[in-house]
Design a protein around this motif. Structure first.
Motif, mmCIF file in Angstrom:
data_model
loop_
_atom_site.group_PDB
_atom_site.id
_atom_site.type_symbol
_atom_site.label_atom_id
_atom_site.label_comp_id
_atom_site.label_asym_id
_atom_site.label_seq_id
_atom_site.Cartn_x
_atom_site.Cartn_y
_atom_site.Cartn_z
ATOM 1 N N GLU A 459 0.856 -1.185 0.000
ATOM 2 C CA GLU A 459 0.000 0.000 0.000
ATOM 3 C C GLU A 459 0.890 1.232 0.000
ATOM 4 O O GLU A 459 1.927 1.272 0.683
ATOM 5 N N PHE A 460 0.529 2.226 -0.784
ATOM 6 C CA PHE A 460 1.276 3.498 -0.755
ATOM 7 C C PHE A 460 0.341 4.627 -1.166
ATOM 8 O O PHE A 460 -0.728 4.395 -1.752
ATOM 9 N N ASP A 461 0.743 5.865 -0.846
ATOM 10 C CA ASP A 461 -0.054 7.049 -1.177
ATOM 11 C C ASP A 461 0.597 7.805 -2.321
ATOM 12 O O ASP A 461 1.803 8.051 -2.302
ATOM 13 N N LEU A 462 -0.223 8.151 -3.328
ATOM 14 C CA LEU A 462 0.226 9.074 -4.368
ATOM 15 C C LEU A 462 -0.151 10.461 -3.871
ATOM 16 O O LEU A 462 -1.329 10.824 -3.838
ATOM 17 N N LYS A 463 0.868 11.239 -3.472
ATOM 18 C CA LYS A 463 0.617 12.551 -2.871
ATOM 19 C C LYS A 463 0.932 13.660 -3.865
ATOM 20 O O LYS A 463 1.705 13.479 -4.795
ATOM 21 N N GLY A 464 0.310 14.822 -3.619
ATOM 22 C CA GLY A 464 0.632 15.995 -4.433
ATOM 23 C C GLY A 464 -0.164 16.093 -5.719
ATOM 24 O O GLY A 464 0.238 16.799 -6.657
ATOM 25 N N ILE A 465 -1.308 15.385 -5.797
ATOM 26 C CA ILE A 465 -2.172 15.543 -6.981
ATOM 27 C C ILE A 465 -2.724 16.964 -6.964
ATOM 28 O O ILE A 465 -3.216 17.429 -5.929
ATOM 29 N N PRO A 466 -2.627 17.712 -8.068
ATOM 30 C CA PRO A 466 -3.175 19.077 -8.082
ATOM 31 C C PRO A 466 -4.664 19.069 -7.745
ATOM 32 O O PRO A 466 -5.400 18.182 -8.193
ATOM 33 N N ALA A 467 -5.109 20.029 -6.925
ATOM 34 C CA ALA A 467 -6.517 20.099 -6.529
ATOM 35 C C ALA A 467 -7.366 20.465 -7.748
ATOM 36 O O ALA A 467 -7.246 21.558 -8.298
ATOM 37 N N MET A 468 -8.200 19.535 -8.175
ATOM 38 C CA MET A 468 -9.056 19.735 -9.346
ATOM 39 C C MET A 468 -10.434 19.158 -9.049
ATOM 40 O O MET A 468 -10.593 18.378 -8.103
ATOM 41 N N PRO A 469 -11.428 19.504 -9.882
ATOM 42 C CA PRO A 469 -12.745 18.874 -9.699
ATOM 43 C C PRO A 469 -12.646 17.361 -9.856
ATOM 44 O O PRO A 469 -11.766 16.849 -10.563
ATOM 45 N N ALA A 470 -13.572 16.647 -9.214
ATOM 46 C CA ALA A 470 -13.601 15.181 -9.314
ATOM 47 C C ALA A 470 -13.674 14.764 -10.775
ATOM 48 O O ALA A 470 -14.421 15.336 -11.559
ATOM 49 N N GLY A 471 -12.874 13.764 -11.125
ATOM 50 C CA GLY A 471 -12.890 13.245 -12.488
ATOM 51 C C GLY A 471 -11.861 13.879 -13.407
ATOM 52 O O GLY A 471 -11.601 13.359 -14.491
ATOM 53 N N PRO A 473 -8.343 14.754 -12.608
ATOM 54 C CA PRO A 473 -7.006 14.131 -12.582
ATOM 55 C C PRO A 473 -7.011 12.796 -13.322
ATOM 56 O O PRO A 473 -8.005 12.064 -13.285
ATOM 57 N N LYS A 474 -5.931 12.484 -14.017
ATOM 58 C CA LYS A 474 -5.792 11.208 -14.718
ATOM 59 C C LYS A 474 -4.582 10.490 -14.125
ATOM 60 O O LYS A 474 -3.445 10.934 -14.297
ATOM 61 N N VAL A 475 -4.864 9.400 -13.405
ATOM 62 C CA VAL A 475 -3.801 8.665 -12.713
ATOM 63 C C VAL A 475 -3.609 7.310 -13.389
ATOM 64 O O VAL A 475 -4.526 6.479 -13.393
ATOM 65 N N ASP A 476 -2.443 7.103 -13.978
ATOM 66 C CA ASP A 476 -2.098 5.806 -14.558
ATOM 67 C C ASP A 476 -1.493 4.929 -13.472
ATOM 68 O O ASP A 476 -0.523 5.340 -12.811
ATOM 69 N N ILE A 492 1.166 7.352 -11.635
ATOM 70 C CA ILE A 492 1.597 8.633 -12.191
ATOM 71 C C ILE A 492 0.361 9.482 -12.475
ATOM 72 O O ILE A 492 -0.574 9.028 -13.144
ATOM 73 N N GLU A 493 0.344 10.723 -11.947
ATOM 74 C CA GLU A 493 -0.722 11.665 -12.291
ATOM 75 C C GLU A 493 -0.249 12.398 -13.546
ATOM 76 O O GLU A 493 0.763 13.110 -13.523
ATOM 77 N N LEU A 494 -0.973 12.211 -14.644
ATOM 78 C CA LEU A 494 -0.471 12.617 -15.957
ATOM 79 C C LEU A 494 -0.389 14.127 -16.139
ATOM 80 O O LEU A 494 0.500 14.616 -16.845
ATOM 81 N N GLY A 497 2.605 15.078 -13.489
ATOM 82 C CA GLY A 497 3.824 14.272 -13.497
ATOM 83 C C GLY A 497 4.182 13.704 -12.144
ATOM 84 O O GLY A 497 5.235 13.078 -11.985
ATOM 85 N N VAL A 498 3.315 13.895 -11.131
ATOM 86 C CA VAL A 498 3.564 13.332 -9.795
ATOM 87 C C VAL A 498 3.628 11.809 -9.900
ATOM 88 O O VAL A 498 2.790 11.183 -10.540
ATOM 89 N N ARG A 499 4.651 11.195 -9.271
ATOM 90 C CA ARG A 499 4.876 9.756 -9.432
ATOM 91 C C ARG A 499 5.238 9.116 -8.098
ATOM 92 O O ARG A 499 5.891 9.732 -7.254
#
Length: 620
Positions: A459-471, A473-476, A492-494, A497-499
């Motif tokens: 288990e791990f956390d992807l941190k630092g996703i830019p605050a945007m409306p739901a739907g 962000p695109k996370v691969d 990766i948040e496309l 570039g947060v990884r």
């Protein structure tokens, strides 16, 4: 419980019953097996009804389900309750369908989300997985009746271009039908196997597989080396096939009889009757020169082979263009292709055969029944997995499914069990709440639909996703499994570039007995697992709908009347109450009511915004 042995190299349960090969097709489906004594692959013809089972599901007013040829009759008399071409919907959202959504004669629900499509029949809601499972159940029942033995394991084929979501949907349909899906095999690979190509490990060949089915066309270029099939290139069109040849005939008859196209589209019974007549004409013209018939003694259905070929030439030329592009992608010329294989019933059309042979500069191989060839190849692959062909090398595979936890505690499979290793697979996800900046990635191993029944690996956390409306962000999320069984998971948040990534060591500490038990549990609890998944998915859809509608009322309530707001709040309350029932159909019906009632609101607000913009005012 009886003890069942397991082969860990393939992850397959070692049972005595036969393993079948299944071609789950857009228009028709088949099941085949390898005869234990003659070693010959054979398509199953149960009770002399023919090997082909039309991929059609009809729901009667009494709640019964009819599959196949008998269901096909209802395409004319009861099209709203008769589902066809469901393979086109597997793994698809409503938005994926685009302009093709009006092609279907039954109701496909638009829940205004990226979720998978649902089909409404009366007050019940079905996913493409449910409907595909009904077809697979019929194939399984026919196989069990014909072979007089239980059938619990299968190899199922899919087009080479199917993505991970579509492949997983096919696996889920198999599970719901009570089948352990040992392997998902590409249709062109199965076709090549049926022709004996690739069985000899010393053989090296480059093969073109031209597959023109009822609703789809694809061309695949395969390189076969030491028994390994590599797809060099694919091309095609998921909305081009025998149906389009039929439609060319229908359009010709509409002009001939001076019919109004809008009338045809609104009269589902007449449109389906025309469709079936056109299909009959196409078959007659594959050997004859002329077709003559009538509908209701008033609509003349006449066409010659010459006219037919002139009508369909643009469609056939389009498939040849796809062949040209596939060769270019593979960096090959037609002369470098050793064998051309014909698959799909529509390849019986003489113009198709001559066009393909002319393009590749050699006679195409159509010596096997083009309707059966994929199912026969799947049966051969099943026979290989059963260990009955000692001369063929099987690559190492992963014994249990690897995936992550999604909303509602569901297991979303990324790498299905029995996948060859090394391998890489991934899915794209997004946020469910406005302003969400962190996403927890929980990795699990196992075959159950609920993660609580599986084994957590990491288990791990992807941190630092830019605050945007739901739907937004695109996370691969990608799983990379190497030849040593070491799994690397990366997210990766496309947009930003947060990884983040984590590595999981091989074997994951499971004993043979634990693997065996996990597989047995997945089979024993398949139906209840799928039912639980359906309820959770319905609840998730409902919660997203509630979130969207309540946010819309908050922001745009001024543009609605008091009556509209009251009705919306009443439907919101009914949807909330439905969540307490744990009945997927009740929940989805309440979602459908709320969606149909509120869908005009968004268009109205958009029109108001456009008027403001044209008046030089700012759009909020």
């Amino acid at each position: 419980m009886a003890k069942v042995a397991i082969n860990l190299s393939t992850g397959a349960l070692q049972q005595e019953e036969v393993i079948v090969g299944i071609d789950l097709g857009t228009t028709n489906s088949l099941v085949a097996y390898v005869h234990p004594e003659t070693k010959t692959p054979t398509a199953i013809n149960d009770l002399g009804r023919g090997t082909i089972v039309p991929s059609v599901v009809h729901f009667t007013q009494q709640g019964e389900t009819i599959i196949g040829t008998e269901a096909k009759d209802y395409l004319i008399t009861d099209p709203a309750n008769t589902i066809y071409s469901v393979k086109r919907l597997l793994g698809k959202s409503y938005k994926d369908l685009g302009e093709h959504k009006d092609y279907f004669g039954y109701k496909i629900i638009d829940d205004n989300s990226e979720g998978l499509v649902k089909i409404r029949v009366g007050d019940k809601f079905y996913s493409p997985i449910d409907l595909s499972a009904e077809i697979l159940k019929e194939l399984r029942a026919r196989a069990e009746h014909a072979l007089k033995t239980p059938v619990n394991r299968a190899v199922i084929t899919v087009p080479a271009y199917f993505n991970d979501s579509q492949r997983q949907a096919t696996r889920d349909a198999g599970k719901l039908a009570g089948l352990e899906v040992l392997r998902i095999v590409n249709e062109p690979t199965a076709a090549a196997l049926a022709y004996g190509i690739g069985i000899d490990p010393t053989e090296e060949k480059t093969v073109a597989v031209y597959d023109l089915g009822g609703g789809t066309f694809d061309i695949s270029i395969l390189s076969i080396h030491q028994g390994i099939f590599e797809v060099l290139a694919t091309n095609g069109d998921t909305y081009l096939g025998g149906d389009d040849l039929d439609r060319a005939i229908i359009n010709h008859w509409i002009l001939d009889n001076q019919l109004i196209a809008d009338t045809i589209n609104s009269d589902k019974n007449l449109s389906q009757e025309l469709r079936l007549k056109a299909e009959e004409a196409k078959k007659v013209l594959s050997t004859g020169e002329v077709y003559d018939s009538y509908i209701n003694d008033s609509i003349k259905c006449h066409i010659t082979r010459h006219t037919f070929e002139s009508l369909i030439r643009p469609i056939v030329d389009k498939t040849i263009d796809s062949c040209r592009m596939a060769l270019a992608d593979a960096k090959l010329t037609p002369e470098q292709i050793d064998t051309v294989i014909m698959v799909g019933g529509s390849t019986r059309v003489p113009l198709v055969y001559t066009s393909v042979s002319d393009f590749f500069g050699k006679p195409a191989n159509n010596s096997l029944n083009p309707d059966e060839v994929v199912a026969l190849g799947a049966a051969i692959q099943a026979d290989i997995l059963a260990g009955n062909r000692k001369d063929i090398l099987l690559l190492d595979v992963t014994p249990l499914t690897l995936g992550i936890e999604t909303m509602g505690g569901l297991m979303d499979s990324i790498i299905p069990r029995n996948s060859k290793i090394p391998t890489k697979a991934g899915r794209q996800y997004t946020t469910s709440v406005d302003g969400q900046v962190n996403m927890k990635i929980s990795v699990y191993q196992g075959e159950r639909d609920l993660v609580r029944e599986n084994r957590k690996l990491a288990e791990f956390d992807l941190k630092g996703i830019p605050a945007m409306p739901a739907g937004f962000p695109k996370v691969d999320v990608n799983f990379i499994l190497n030849a040593d069984g070491i799994l690397k998971v990366e997210a990766i948040e496309l947009r930003s570039g947060v990884r983040q990534e984590v590595e999981v060591k091989p074997q994951y500490g499971l004993t043979d007995a634990q693997v065996e038990q996990m597989l047995m549990d997945s089979i024993t609890h398949a139906r209840e697992d799928v039912s639980a998944r359906m309820v959770i998915e319905a609840r998730t859809t409902a919660e997203q709908m509630l979130y969207q509608v309540e946010r819309f009322l908050e922001k745009n309530g001024e543009h609605l009347t008091e009556e509209e707001i009251d009705l919306t709040r009443s439907n919101i309350q009914k949807l909330r109450e439905s969540l307490t029932t744990n009945d997927k159909d009740t929940i989805l019906k309440a979602v459908d009511v709320l969606e149909e009632q509120t869908s005009p609101f968004a268009e109205r607000v958009m029109q108001i915004s456009i008027k403001k913009a044209m008046a030089g005012k700012k759009i909020e």
